[in-house]
Design an enzyme around this catalytic site. Sequence first.
Site, PDB file in Angstrom:
ATOM      1  N   ASP A  16       2.294   4.023   1.352  1.00 16.09           N
ATOM      2  CA  ASP A  16       3.548   4.711   1.099  1.00 16.09           C
ATOM      3  C   ASP A  16       4.538   4.516   2.256  1.00 16.09           C
ATOM      4  O   ASP A  16       4.188   4.012   3.333  1.00 16.09           O
ATOM      5  CB  ASP A  16       3.324   6.194   0.768  1.00 16.09           C
ATOM      6  CG  ASP A  16       2.750   6.989   1.925  1.00 16.09           C
ATOM      7  OD1 ASP A  16       3.322   6.924   3.031  1.00 16.09           O
ATOM      8  OD2 ASP A  16       1.751   7.692   1.724  1.00 16.09           O
ATOM      9  N   TYR A  17       5.752   4.906   2.017  1.00 15.53           N
ATOM     10  CA  TYR A  17       6.885   4.650   2.915  1.00 15.53           C
ATOM     11  C   TYR A  17       6.615   5.117   4.348  1.00 15.53           C
ATOM     12  O   TYR A  17       6.938   4.425   5.314  1.00 15.53           O
ATOM     13  CB  TYR A  17       8.118   5.363   2.344  1.00 15.53           C
ATOM     14  CG  TYR A  17       9.415   5.114   3.070  1.00 15.53           C
ATOM     15  CD1 TYR A  17      10.043   3.869   3.011  1.00 15.53           C
ATOM     16  CD2 TYR A  17      10.031   6.135   3.787  1.00 15.53           C
ATOM     17  CE1 TYR A  17      11.256   3.647   3.656  1.00 15.53           C
ATOM     18  CE2 TYR A  17      11.240   5.922   4.437  1.00 15.53           C
ATOM     19  CZ  TYR A  17      11.849   4.676   4.365  1.00 15.53           C
ATOM     20  OH  TYR A  17      13.037   4.461   5.014  1.00 15.53           O
TER      21      TYR A  17
END
Length: 238
Positions: free
Chosen positions: A106-107
């Site tokens: 994820d980011y």
Amino acid sequence: MEERLQKYLAEAGVASRRKSEELIAAGLVKVNGKIVTELGTKVDPKKDEVVYRGQVISKKEVEMVYIMLHKPEGYVTTAKEQFGRPSVMDLVRDVKERIFPVGRLDYETSGLLLLTNDGDLTYKLTHPKHDVDKTYHAKVYGTPDDMDLQMFRRGVFIDGVRTKPAKIQIIEKGERQSLAEIKIHEGKNRQVRKMCEAISHPVAQLKRVATGDLELGDLPKGKYRHLTATEVKYLKKL
């Protein structure tokens, strides 16, 4: 020998097998001049002509590439992103082959990310039935006690579904935060973060340090390297 169209596209380096299925369903692939949308379609590489976006696809011309990237925080694990945020593909622009990430980080998460044009390997590494361990170092708020750890190890409910048993150990304790080593073999969206929230110790910082026995090591953040022949062989055996 005939093989499924999506498998052929994946092995030719067009996209992962799942993404190839989406391309077929969207009508972007032609076989012998006709658009094909049926996922069960089979092709004979020796006889059939497969075209994607006007380009004839051939497995023979593709050189397989296997890369380990140390993904920094603040990058998305997709080729394109609707909000214009930086992509991990921006970090490997000097690789001439069309490669794609194996799974996602994820980011906000950093760490080991594999990229390849080997769609078959991507499929095997990301399919739930293969249960490939992924190891993370997580800085969490507070210090989980024995009850928290046992709950985590048995599996917790996230999004209404119980996770599979996981491994966790505290490797460093601090006044406000602790460092935990976590091993899971599922790939649910933001799973480690959600599992830590479920035991009331949210993640402050998260880094993936290994996939199976393949370790990130001292690879600098934002840099990448090609896997060795031995590492590729190991991944294919998983």
